[in-house]
Each structure stands twice: as structure tokens, then as C-alpha cells.
Design a protein around this motif. Structure first.
Motif, PDB file in Angstrom:
ATOM      1  N   GLY A  44       0.787  -1.220   0.000  1.00 23.20           N
ATOM      2  CA  GLY A  44       0.000   0.000   0.000  1.00 23.20           C
ATOM      3  C   GLY A  44       0.819   1.268   0.000  1.00 23.20           C
ATOM      4  N   LYS A  45       2.126   1.160   0.114  1.00 22.61           N
ATOM      5  CA  LYS A  45       3.001   2.336   0.088  1.00 22.61           C
ATOM      6  C   LYS A  45       3.711   2.421  -1.261  1.00 22.61           C
ATOM      7  N   ALA A  46       4.085   3.637  -1.618  1.00 23.57           N
ATOM      8  CA  ALA A  46       4.903   3.832  -2.818  1.00 23.57           C
ATOM      9  C   ALA A  46       6.365   3.793  -2.387  1.00 23.57           C
ATOM     10  N   LEU A  47       6.998   2.683  -2.611  1.00 20.35           N
ATOM     11  CA  LEU A  47       8.349   2.456  -2.113  1.00 20.35           C
ATOM     12  C   LEU A  47       9.396   2.832  -3.162  1.00 20.35           C
ATOM     13  N   SER A  48      10.541   3.289  -2.676  1.00 16.03           N
ATOM     14  CA  SER A  48      11.678   3.473  -3.568  1.00 16.03           C
ATOM     15  C   SER A  48      12.450   2.159  -3.634  1.00 16.03           C
ATOM     16  N   LEU A  49      13.284   2.028  -4.642  1.00 11.33           N
ATOM     17  CA  LEU A  49      14.093   0.822  -4.740  1.00 11.33           C
ATOM     18  C   LEU A  49      15.062   0.732  -3.562  1.00 11.33           C
ATOM     19  N   ALA A  50      15.497   1.892  -3.059  1.00  9.98           N
ATOM     20  CA  ALA A  50      16.401   1.905  -1.902  1.00  9.98           C
ATOM     21  C   ALA A  50      15.699   1.348  -0.665  1.00  9.98           C
ATOM     22  N   GLU A  51      14.424   1.693  -0.498  1.00 11.36           N
ATOM     23  CA  GLU A  51      13.670   1.153   0.649  1.00 11.36           C
ATOM     24  C   GLU A  51      13.511  -0.358   0.504  1.00 11.36           C
ATOM     25  N   LEU A  52      13.300  -0.800  -0.723  1.00  9.25           N
ATOM     26  CA  LEU A  52      13.166  -2.236  -0.961  1.00  9.25           C
ATOM     27  C   LEU A  52      14.474  -2.956  -0.631  1.00  9.25           C
ATOM     28  N   ALA A  53      15.588  -2.299  -0.964  1.00  7.91           N
ATOM     29  CA  ALA A  53      16.900  -2.911  -0.757  1.00  7.91           C
ATOM     30  C   ALA A  53      17.272  -3.055   0.706  1.00  7.91           C
ATOM     31  N   ASP A  54      16.516  -2.393   1.597  1.00  7.23           N
ATOM     32  CA  ASP A  54      16.761  -2.541   3.031  1.00  7.23           C
ATOM     33  C   ASP A  54      16.246  -3.863   3.575  1.00  7.23           C
ATOM     34  N   HIS A  55      15.551  -4.631   2.732  1.00  7.60           N
ATOM     35  CA  HIS A  55      14.971  -5.894   3.152  1.00  7.60           C
ATOM     36  C   HIS A  55      15.634  -7.038   2.373  1.00  7.60           C
ATOM     37  N   PRO A  56      15.502  -8.270   2.867  1.00  6.81           N
ATOM     38  CA  PRO A  56      16.104  -9.412   2.136  1.00  6.81           C
ATOM     39  C   PRO A  56      15.526  -9.526   0.725  1.00  6.81           C
ATOM     40  N   ILE A  57      16.396  -9.729  -0.241  1.00 13.03           N
ATOM     41  CA  ILE A  57      15.992  -9.810  -1.643  1.00 13.03           C
ATOM     42  C   ILE A  57      16.134 -11.253  -2.138  1.00 13.03           C
ATOM     43  N   ILE A  58      15.114 -11.705  -2.881  1.00 19.45           N
ATOM     44  CA  ILE A  58      15.112 -13.033  -3.503  1.00 19.45           C
ATOM     45  C   ILE A  58      15.256 -12.823  -5.006  1.00 19.45           C
ATOM     46  N   CYS A  59      16.177 -13.536  -5.614  1.00 16.13           N
ATOM     47  CA  CYS A  59      16.403 -13.381  -7.059  1.00 16.13           C
ATOM     48  C   CYS A  59      16.823 -14.719  -7.650  1.00 16.13           C
ATOM     49  N   LEU A  60      16.799 -14.789  -8.969  1.00 18.67           N
ATOM     50  CA  LEU A  60      17.307 -15.984  -9.635  1.00 18.67           C
ATOM     51  C   LEU A  60      18.832 -16.023  -9.537  1.00 18.67           C
ATOM     52  N   THR A  61      19.396 -17.173  -9.772  1.00 22.97           N
ATOM     53  CA  THR A  61      20.818 -17.387  -9.558  1.00 22.97           C
ATOM     54  C   THR A  61      21.678 -16.562 -10.514  1.00 22.97           C
ATOM     55  N   SER A  62      22.906 -16.356 -10.115  1.00 30.65           N
ATOM     56  CA  SER A  62      23.878 -15.656 -10.944  1.00 30.65           C
ATOM     57  C   SER A  62      24.065 -16.405 -12.261  1.00 30.65           C
ATOM     58  N   GLY A  63      24.183 -15.652 -13.357  1.00 31.99           N
ATOM     59  CA  GLY A  63      24.307 -16.262 -14.681  1.00 31.99           C
ATOM     60  C   GLY A  63      23.013 -16.251 -15.461  1.00 31.99           C
ATOM     61  N   THR A  64      21.886 -16.010 -14.781  1.00 26.26           N
ATOM     62  CA  THR A  64      20.600 -15.913 -15.467  1.00 26.26           C
ATOM     63  C   THR A  64      20.385 -14.478 -15.921  1.00 26.26           C
ATOM     64  N   SER A  65      19.517 -14.295 -16.919  1.00 29.35           N
ATOM     65  CA  SER A  65      19.230 -12.941 -17.401  1.00 29.35           C
ATOM     66  C   SER A  65      18.533 -12.118 -16.325  1.00 29.35           C
ATOM     67  N   SER A  66      17.728 -12.769 -15.459  1.00 29.66           N
ATOM     68  CA  SER A  66      17.048 -12.039 -14.389  1.00 29.66           C
ATOM     69  C   SER A  66      18.047 -11.473 -13.386  1.00 29.66           C
ATOM     70  N   HIS A  67      19.031 -12.260 -13.004  1.00 32.30           N
ATOM     71  CA  HIS A  67      20.047 -11.784 -12.072  1.00 32.30           C
ATOM     72  C   HIS A  67      20.803 -10.597 -12.677  1.00 32.30           C
ATOM     73  N   THR A  68      21.159 -10.704 -13.954  1.00 30.02           N
ATOM     74  CA  THR A  68      21.861  -9.616 -14.631  1.00 30.02           C
ATOM     75  C   THR A  68      20.994  -8.373 -14.706  1.00 30.02           C
ATOM     76  N   PHE A  69      19.703  -8.551 -15.014  1.00 28.27           N
ATOM     77  CA  PHE A  69      18.783  -7.423 -15.131  1.00 28.27           C
ATOM     78  C   PHE A  69      18.686  -6.659 -13.818  1.00 28.27           C
ATOM     79  N   TYR A  70      18.482  -7.355 -12.710  1.00 25.25           N
ATOM     80  CA  TYR A  70      18.315  -6.670 -11.427  1.00 25.25           C
ATOM     81  C   TYR A  70      19.631  -6.115 -10.898  1.00 25.25           C
ATOM     82  N   ALA A  71      20.721  -6.781 -11.186  1.00 24.52           N
ATOM     83  CA  ALA A  71      22.020  -6.226 -10.801  1.00 24.52           C
ATOM     84  C   ALA A  71      22.243  -4.889 -11.496  1.00 24.52           C
ATOM     85  N   ASP A  72      21.912  -4.810 -12.786  1.00 21.64           N
ATOM     86  CA  ASP A  72      22.051  -3.548 -13.527  1.00 21.64           C
ATOM     87  C   ASP A  72      21.083  -2.493 -13.018  1.00 21.64           C
TER      88      ASP A  72
END
Length: 299
Positions: free
Chosen positions: A181-209
Motif C-alpha cells: 500500500g506504500k509507494a516504495l523506492s528501490l532503496a527502501e526495498l533494498a533494506d529488506h532481504p531480496i530473492i532473485c534468480l541465480t547468478s548467470g541468469t538474465s534475471s540476475h543480470t537485469f536486477y544487478a544492472d
């Protein structure tokens, strides 16, 4: 020996029907011509193949031996022709697809549902791959098509076409529901544990960038192999993950899942169709390719 196909074809029908006249009718020919071709074949093989009887013509022992092989060859040819015709009408055949989880959830499942309704007799061989693995599967001939996201070096042997854009959204479980319900910044999101696909996948590369462009470090607390694993991990309150918006539409797995709102939405991700250059596709694969390129959400 250099005996013509037509000679063996005449022999096959004459032996099958035990009649030169019926063979001529089946071949849209005339009996004298059939008789002449049989006599020439006997001369070339240096043995009699037929003898006449009150019931018509019968095979000699030599003719029986030859017919065993010729019949198998002609029946195999007929089966091949039938298979090709069946494949052209999409009453049979198979299509092999290498797909990433993002592409599968974002557009491919929708298209495959329509494809299956229209061509129920075509077998669909679907494998789940990361983008690099999917490209390798097509390059090595293990798949006809790859439907994957961007983010990988494309081999020169492949050609790509854009088929869709997928919007991903962050999601959390009940333990982080205060963020909903809040409009969060990416920095606020980064203050919490992040779940992502493994290194080497396009998703991991996309979010890293994406994080890097916002001057944020990207160190996922949990890495999973496929996008399908994100929701169960999120539901267990292990962190915040990212999934295609399509996964949140009418899914029975949404209990305990809370979509989050970002002040700056995640940029949409492009989905591409890959195939080998100069490699003809089967009719089944051609039709699926056509449907993917013509796909419109909601149809």
C-alpha cells in the motif's frame, strides 16, 4: 543394377493385386504396357517373377523373395508420405520449445493454451531453461525454438525476434505486509532481504544492472533456480521477490502474497523468440512461431 523405380512400382501392384489388369487400373496405365514392363524387369533380373494361373497371375519363388523386400519399401514410402501429409495438416507432429520461467509465465503459457486448443494432436515438448541454456538448446538442435528474455550474448548462428514485453512486480509475504500500500523506492526495498534468480541468469543480470543504476549494491539474500520458486519462498517470509504480473492474475497460489508498489516501476522486460538461421522449421513449429509473433494479451 540400375533398375528404375517405375519398374518396381509396376511389379509391386501386379504382385499385390495378382492381376496385370488391376495393376494397370491402379497405376492409370494400360495392361499391355504393364505386361511389357514386367517382361523387361524379368529380363533385367534374369529370372521369371510371375506365372499365369486360372485365378490370374502368381509369383514364382523368385518373385516371392523380391516382393518381400519391395512391399516393405513401398509401404515404408507410403507411411512416410502419410506422416508428412499429417504433419502439414497439423494432425500430428511435435514442437520443441526451450523457455525461461519469465517467458513462460509472461506470454508463452497463454499462447500455448491457444495452440493446444487449435492443434490438439501436436505434441508439445517444453523444457525450462535459463536464457543462456535456452539459446544453447536451439543452437545445438535440442529445441526448435527458444522463448527467453534478453540479457545474454546471442550466437551468430541464431536470429531473434521480439514477441512480448513483461512487467514484473515486487511481492512479499505476511511478515513484510506493512510495506503493502506504500509507494516504495528501490532503496527502501533494498533494506529488506531480496530473492532473485541465480547468478548467470538474465534475471540476475537485469536486477544487478537496475540496482547499480540507482547506486545500490545488489547482493540477493536468497537465490533460486526458476521464477516458479519465488512465490513459495516469498510466502515463507524469507524476503521480497520479483515475479511477472501475469503470475498474480487468478492464481490459486496467491494466499499470503502481497504485491508491492514502487514509486518508479520496474522497467518492462522484453521476451524474444530465437531460432537457427537458415534452418527450416517443421509445420508445427512454424505455426507456433506465427502465433507468438501475432500474440496480443487478452486474446
Amino acid at each position: 543394377m540400375n533398375i528404375s523405380y517405375d519398374s518396381y512400382r509396376v511389379f509391386y501392384y501386379a504382385a499385390k493385386y495378382k492381376s496385370f489388369s488391376q495393376a494397370a487400373a491402379a497405376l492409370y496405365n494400360d495392361q499391355p504396357n504393364v505386361t511389357r514392363m514386367i517382361r523387361r524387369l524379368e529380363s533385367e533380373l534374369r529370372c521369371p517373377l510371375f506365372f499365369r494361373s486360372p485365378q490370374g497371375v502368381r509369383l514364382t519363388p523368385e518373385g516371392e523373395k523380391l516382393y518381400t523386400h519391395i512391399a516393405a519399401a513401398f509401404e515404408s514410402i507410403a507411411a512416410g508420405e502419410a506422416e508428412l501429409l499429417s504433419g502439414q495438416s497439423l494432425q500430428a507432429g511435435a514442437v520443441r520449445i526451450a523457455a525461461s520461467g519469465l517467458a513462460l509465465q509472461g506470454c508463452l503459457l497463454r499462447v500455448l493454451a491457444r495452440y493446444r486448443r487449435e492443434f490438439p494432436h501436436v505434441r508439445i515438448c517444453l523444457t525450462n531453461h535459463s536464457t543462456p541454456q535456452g539459446l544453447a538448446a536451439v543452437q545445438n538442435g535440442l529445441a526448435d525454438l527458444a522463448v527467453v528474455s534478453e540479457g545474454s550474448i546471442v550466437p551468430d548462428s541464431l536470429v531473434k525476434q521480439k514477441v512480448a514485453e513483461v512487467q514484473e512486480v515486487p511481492v512479499c509475504g505476511a511478515g513484510f505486509s506493512q510495506l503493502a500500500g506504500k509507494a516504495l523506492s528501490l532503496a527502501e526495498l533494498a533494506d529488506h532481504p531480496i530473492i532473485c534468480l541465480t547468478s548467470g541468469t538474465s534475471s540476475h543480470t537485469f536486477y544487478a544492472d537496475l540496482f547499480r543504476r540507482c547506486d545500490l549494491s545488489f547482493c540477493p539474500d536468497i537465490e533460486v533456480e526458476t521464477v516458479d520458486q519465488v512465490l513459495p519462498v516469498v510466502r515463507s517470509d524469507l524476503g521480497i521477490g520479483f515475479v511477472p504480473r501475469e503470475m498474480l492474475l487468478g492464481s490459486p497460489e496467491l494466499t499470503g502474497i502481497y504485491p508491492l508498489t514502487l514509486a518508479q516501476p520496474i522497467p518492462p522486460r522484453s521476451i524474444y523468440l530465437f531460432q537457427r538461421k537458415n534452418q527450416p522449421l517443421s509445420m508445427a513449429a512454424q505455426q507456433l512461431r506465427r502465433m507468438l509473433l501475432q500474440d496480443e494479451p487478452g486474446i
